[in-house]
Structure formats: C-alpha cells, structure tokens
Write a protein that holds these residues in place. Structure first.
Motif, mmCIF file in Angstrom:
data_model
loop_
_atom_site.group_PDB
_atom_site.id
_atom_site.type_symbol
_atom_site.label_atom_id
_atom_site.label_comp_id
_atom_site.label_asym_id
_atom_site.label_seq_id
_atom_site.Cartn_x
_atom_site.Cartn_y
_atom_site.Cartn_z
ATOM 1 N N ILE A 4 0.687 -1.444 -0.142
ATOM 2 C CA ILE A 4 -0.024 0.044 -0.057
ATOM 3 C C ILE A 4 0.769 1.498 -0.135
ATOM 4 C CG2 ILE A 4 -1.367 1.294 1.238
ATOM 5 C CD1 ILE A 4 -2.602 -1.712 2.409
ATOM 6 N N ILE A 5 0.736 2.107 -1.125
ATOM 7 C CA ILE A 5 1.461 3.487 -0.853
ATOM 8 C C ILE A 5 0.675 4.239 -0.202
ATOM 9 C CG2 ILE A 5 2.749 5.277 -2.013
ATOM 10 C CD1 ILE A 5 3.758 2.140 -2.530
ATOM 11 N N ARG A 6 0.740 5.092 0.801
ATOM 12 C CA ARG A 6 -0.301 6.016 0.541
ATOM 13 C C ARG A 6 0.978 7.596 1.299
ATOM 14 N NH1 ARG A 6 0.447 6.374 6.072
ATOM 15 N NH2 ARG A 6 1.026 4.711 7.692
ATOM 16 N N GLN A 7 -0.203 8.046 1.625
ATOM 17 C CA GLN A 7 0.751 9.812 2.369
ATOM 18 C C GLN A 7 1.144 9.219 3.979
ATOM 19 O OE1 GLN A 7 -1.282 13.070 1.572
ATOM 20 N NE2 GLN A 7 -0.332 14.424 3.350
ATOM 21 N N GLU A 8 2.752 10.319 4.313
ATOM 22 C CA GLU A 8 3.133 9.654 5.521
ATOM 23 C C GLU A 8 2.313 10.443 6.329
ATOM 24 O OE1 GLU A 8 7.218 10.507 7.387
ATOM 25 O OE2 GLU A 8 6.193 12.638 6.092
ATOM 26 N N LYS A 9 2.020 10.305 7.919
ATOM 27 C CA LYS A 9 1.098 10.489 9.007
ATOM 28 C C LYS A 9 2.457 11.148 9.814
ATOM 29 C CE LYS A 9 -2.693 7.648 7.431
ATOM 30 N NZ LYS A 9 -3.082 5.612 8.208
ATOM 31 N N GLU A 15 8.795 5.722 12.663
ATOM 32 C CA GLU A 15 9.391 4.428 11.696
ATOM 33 C C GLU A 15 9.699 4.797 10.544
ATOM 34 O OE1 GLU A 15 7.191 -0.058 10.517
ATOM 35 O OE2 GLU A 15 5.436 1.973 11.505
ATOM 36 N N VAL A 16 9.866 5.537 9.724
ATOM 37 C CA VAL A 16 10.411 6.264 8.794
ATOM 38 C C VAL A 16 11.616 6.512 8.949
ATOM 39 C CG1 VAL A 16 10.205 8.213 6.644
ATOM 40 C CG2 VAL A 16 8.165 7.285 7.609
ATOM 41 N N TYR A 17 11.814 7.280 9.997
ATOM 42 C CA TYR A 17 13.317 7.648 9.756
ATOM 43 C C TYR A 17 14.091 6.335 9.964
ATOM 44 C CZ TYR A 17 16.859 9.714 13.054
ATOM 45 O OH TYR A 17 17.934 10.714 13.221
ATOM 46 N N HIS A 18 14.087 5.257 11.180
ATOM 47 C CA HIS A 18 14.489 4.104 11.359
ATOM 48 C C HIS A 18 14.228 3.679 9.551
ATOM 49 C CE1 HIS A 18 15.147 0.152 12.084
ATOM 50 N NE2 HIS A 18 14.177 -0.892 11.648
ATOM 51 N N VAL A 19 12.944 2.935 9.179
ATOM 52 C CA VAL A 19 13.253 2.875 7.863
ATOM 53 C C VAL A 19 14.686 2.951 6.774
ATOM 54 C CG1 VAL A 19 12.502 2.007 5.228
ATOM 55 C CG2 VAL A 19 10.507 2.273 7.625
ATOM 56 N N VAL A 20 14.497 4.987 6.793
ATOM 57 C CA VAL A 20 15.329 5.175 5.823
ATOM 58 C C VAL A 20 16.999 4.889 6.359
ATOM 59 C CG1 VAL A 20 15.929 7.997 5.057
ATOM 60 C CG2 VAL A 20 13.892 7.388 5.548
ATOM 61 N N GLU A 58 1.960 -5.624 5.234
ATOM 62 C CA GLU A 58 1.686 -5.974 6.584
ATOM 63 C C GLU A 58 1.136 -5.046 7.134
ATOM 64 O OE1 GLU A 58 4.156 -9.946 6.841
ATOM 65 O OE2 GLU A 58 2.843 -10.899 5.218
ATOM 66 N N ASN A 59 1.017 -4.199 7.426
ATOM 67 C CA ASN A 59 0.961 -2.714 8.435
ATOM 68 C C ASN A 59 2.332 -2.136 9.331
ATOM 69 O OD1 ASN A 59 -1.790 -3.193 8.339
ATOM 70 N ND2 ASN A 59 -2.307 -5.200 9.425
ATOM 71 N N LYS A 60 3.021 -2.707 8.186
ATOM 72 C CA LYS A 60 4.640 -2.269 8.624
ATOM 73 C C LYS A 60 5.122 -0.926 7.506
ATOM 74 C CE LYS A 60 8.769 -3.801 9.493
ATOM 75 N NZ LYS A 60 9.453 -5.109 9.182
ATOM 76 N N ILE A 61 5.932 -0.259 7.455
ATOM 77 C CA ILE A 61 5.819 0.773 7.072
ATOM 78 C C ILE A 61 7.780 0.012 6.276
ATOM 79 C CG2 ILE A 61 7.269 2.720 6.176
ATOM 80 C CD1 ILE A 61 5.530 3.859 7.984
ATOM 81 N N VAL A 62 8.063 0.096 4.882
ATOM 82 C CA VAL A 62 8.625 -0.692 4.370
ATOM 83 C C VAL A 62 9.885 -0.038 3.246
ATOM 84 C CG1 VAL A 62 8.276 -3.085 4.941
ATOM 85 C CG2 VAL A 62 7.817 -1.658 2.543
ATOM 86 N N GLY A 63 9.083 1.044 2.867
ATOM 87 C CA GLY A 63 9.841 2.510 1.885
ATOM 88 C C GLY A 63 9.098 3.688 2.605
#
Length: 174
Positions: A4-9, A15-20, A58-63
């Motif tokens: 799922i591609i969606r706007q960041e909240k 979580e985004v900080y960790h992914v990047v 699966e409800n986890k940010i991966v990108g």
C-alpha cells in the motif's frame, strides 16, 4: 505482495526515520545522513506533505519517498530525495511503486518536472535523463551521469534552464 502506498502521517515519523536509516546503512554512495535529511526537510518551507509517501506491507512501513520543491530559474520543480526501502525488501518493486505514485501526485499538484541526484542505471527506468540535456545544472560538483531530470508533463522542462536551488536543509551539517 500487497503493498500500500499512502501519504505519510505524523505517527509514521519515527518508523520512517528507522526505515530510511536502515535503507542507507550500507549504501556505497551515501553520506549516511538521509534519515536526518528527511527530518530537516519536513520542517522546510519547501516540504510538500502530499509527496512524503510510505510503502506499507503487512501493516509495517517498508519504504519511503520524499519530493520537495526546488527552483530552477523562475520555475518550481520537485526534487526526489531520498527514496528508501528496507534492505530485506529491496528488489521487489517497492521503489518503483513509490516513484511512480510520487510522479503521479506531483503531476496532479501541477509540477512539470523532477530532478534527482542518483544512480544512473536506476532512475532512467522512470524517464530520468541527464539534467544537462534540459539545460539544468547542479549547484555542486557531480557527475553529469548522476544528476538527472524528468518531464512530468509533455515539454514540461522546455522553458526550464539554470542551476537548481535546493532548500537550505539539504546542505545543513548534521
């Protein structure tokens, strides 16, 4: 794979900080500060919330992908920086989904083109060409092969010439 591609909240920021951070941890051509760059860009006047996108699996940010405004002469474009996918999820088309959706939204928002400093074997798949072909120059020393631009609409870069003016957050020292 159901991505799922969606706007960041707001609740995605940590979580985004960790992914990047994880995405660029072992990257060869990186200053390993991309995760802090994303945080700095969020507080910039050139931040575009609609173009800060996450990929969820699966409800986890991966990108994550971020586009922010840049000036070239008197024209406003977007700069793609960075696109990040967790190492274990790379080469599965997630980056492609993020870039494609980002381009679509940028076009809907009225942007005519995008620039990127990136891998010369990856970004041409999305229509990026040497920025110099459009008369667009980087504000720093970089290989012509790695500084690219794409027209988001037909002839979108025909009247765009000059040096890209990135927001100051791109150049702040960590």
């Amino acid at each position: 794979m159901n991505i799922i591609i969606r706007q960041e909240k707001a609740q995605d920021i940590n979580e985004v900080y960790h992914v990047v951070q994880k995405s660029f941890e072992n990257a060869e051509h990186s200053d390993h500060d991309e995760h802090n760059l994303v945080n700095r860009l969020r507080s910039s006047t050139k931040f575009i919330p609609e173009l800060s996108l996450v990929a969820e699996y699966e409800n986890k940010i991966v990108g994550h992908i971020l586009f922010s405004e840049v000036l070239v002469g008197d024209q406003t474009l977007v700069a793609l920086a960075p696109v990040a996918v967790l190492p274990e999820m790379q080469s599965k088309g997630i980056g492609k989904l993020l870039i494609t959706e980002g381009h679509k939204i940028a076009t809907q928002l009225g942007y005519k083109g995008s620039v990127v400093l990136g891998h010369d074997k990856y970004y041409p798949k999305f229509g990026y060409k040497k920025a110099s072909q459009f008369g667009i120059e980087a504000p720093f020393e970089v290989s012509d092969d790695n500084f690219m631009a794409v027209e988001l609409i037909d002839d979108g870069l025909s009247n765009v010439h000059g040096v890209v003016e990135y927001t100051k957050e791109f150049f702040e020292i960590r």
